[in-house]
Design a protein around this motif. Structure first.
Motif, short mmCIF file in Angstrom:
data_model
loop_
_atom_site.label_atom_id
_atom_site.label_comp_id
_atom_site.label_asym_id
_atom_site.label_seq_id
_atom_site.Cartn_x
_atom_site.Cartn_y
_atom_site.Cartn_z
N ASN A 1 35.85 67.47 -39.69
CA ASN A 1 36.81 68.19 -38.85
C ASN A 1 36.52 69.70 -38.85
N ARG A 35 36.16 63.56 -44.35
CA ARG A 35 36.95 63.80 -43.13
C ARG A 35 37.19 65.29 -42.91
N TYR A 36 37.56 65.99 -43.96
CA TYR A 36 37.78 67.43 -43.82
C TYR A 36 36.50 68.13 -43.39
N ARG A 39 35.03 70.30 -35.31
CA ARG A 39 36.20 70.28 -34.45
C ARG A 39 37.06 71.55 -34.53
N MET A 40 36.92 72.32 -35.56
CA MET A 40 37.81 73.45 -35.83
C MET A 40 37.71 74.54 -34.76
N ASN A 70 30.92 67.18 -32.31
CA ASN A 70 31.91 66.11 -32.27
C ASN A 70 31.56 65.03 -31.24
N LEU A 95 43.94 71.40 -35.38
CA LEU A 95 42.96 70.75 -34.51
C LEU A 95 43.51 70.43 -33.12
N GLU A 123 43.33 63.61 -38.73
CA GLU A 123 43.45 65.07 -38.77
C GLU A 123 43.88 65.61 -40.13
#
Length: 287
Positions: free
Chosen positions: A178, A174-175, A182-183, A65, A194, A158
């Motif tokens: 993330n 985006r999913y 980021r998860m 990220n 998140l 998010e």
């Protein structure tokens, strides 16, 4: 020949050099896998990025990220935040070469022969390995376009928290970003959370670490990841290993020897927080 996965650098180059000395790394025969977040917050972001890039074919890195945020600052009107250490890269004479090299790194990597998968944060519960690789490929293609603005337009936000094949391309990207970068936690029905960063023992039973999800589609894969310095010791958690051990915060930089059974942990201490003249945060801190 040996393959080592290396935890989040975040601009801490000197500990990396110490770690490579400790494992007697030989670039002629050995391989390094970096879990992402090569840059930011640490005192040597520019030097660390150059060093890993210059390792050439002996090193492999996925995007984290913080790496993606650097790319967003380079291609959009986003600016580094207080406490970031990205300006040295953005103002460097070789900025364009470094940025171009970084944006051509993948979001996930799988080695069939070794039997390991490398990712920054993890693989979401609904995805098997093939789905993760396919969705990452789509996102990577968008990032590598001559105009990557659609990628960065998709990147921030998010939602959606839950995967569905009927999502638009923008929401799929985006999913994917993330989930892979980021998860940490998911809800009981598999949605990404998140916001939560606290250690597992401080979080109620409404949330699960992504690797603890009971019907996780990737449960038979061996996965090495970073991103979660508050998780605790580097150890086997249902065939997943988190090797972000908080080097930036004065704890350890970690290598995981992937060829051994079980995988072997090698660590060096990291003085980066002293170089930055900040106070070591509590164990719950995580970038």
């Amino acid at each position: 020949m040996a393959t080592y996965a290396i935890g989040d650098l975040q601009g801490c180059l000197d500990p990396l050099k110490s770690l490579l000395d400790k494992i007697a790394f030989d670039p002629a025969v050995d391989k390094l896998w970096f879990v992402g977040d090569l840059v930011n917050r640490g005192p040597q972001s520019l030097e660390a990025l150059r060093f890993v890039r210059d390792l050439g074919d002996s090193a492999f890195t996925v995007l984290g990220n913080h790496d993606l945020f650097l790319l967003a600052c380079a291609f959009t009107d986003r600016s580094p935040k207080p406490g970031d250490t990205l300006d040295t890269i953005l103002n460097a004479p070789d900025r364009d070469e470094l940025i171009d090299w970084l944006r051509n790194r993948p979001l996930i990597h799988h080695d069939t022969q070794l039997g390991w998968t490398l990712v920054h944060a993890g693989i979401p519960p609904e995805w098997d390995l093939d789905t993760a690789l396919a969705q990452a490929k789509m996102a990577q293609k968008a990032l590598r376009q001559s105009d990557p603005l659609p990628f960065f337009t998709a990147m921030f936000g998010e939602n959606p928290a839950l995967w569905h094949e009927k999502l638009s391309k923008t929401l799929k990207i985006r999913y994917t970003i993330n989930a892979l970068t980021r998860m940490r936690y998911v809800t009981q029905d598999g949605q990404l959370d998140l916001k939560e960063k606290r250690p597992v023992e401080e979080v109620g039973d409404k949330l699960l670490p992504w690797f603890d999800y009971p019907r996780r589609a990737s449960r038979n894969e061996r996965i090495v990841f970073g991103h979660w310095s508050a998780l605790g010791d580097a150890r086997d958690r249902k065939k997943t290993w988190c090797i972000d051990q908080g080097c930036l915060w004065g704890r350890e930089l970690t290598a995981l020897h992937l060829d051994t059974r079980p995988a072997t942990v090698i660590q060096v201490s990291c003085p980066c927080y002293r170089q930055l003249n900040v106070t070591t945060p509590s164990k719950q801190s995580s970038t």
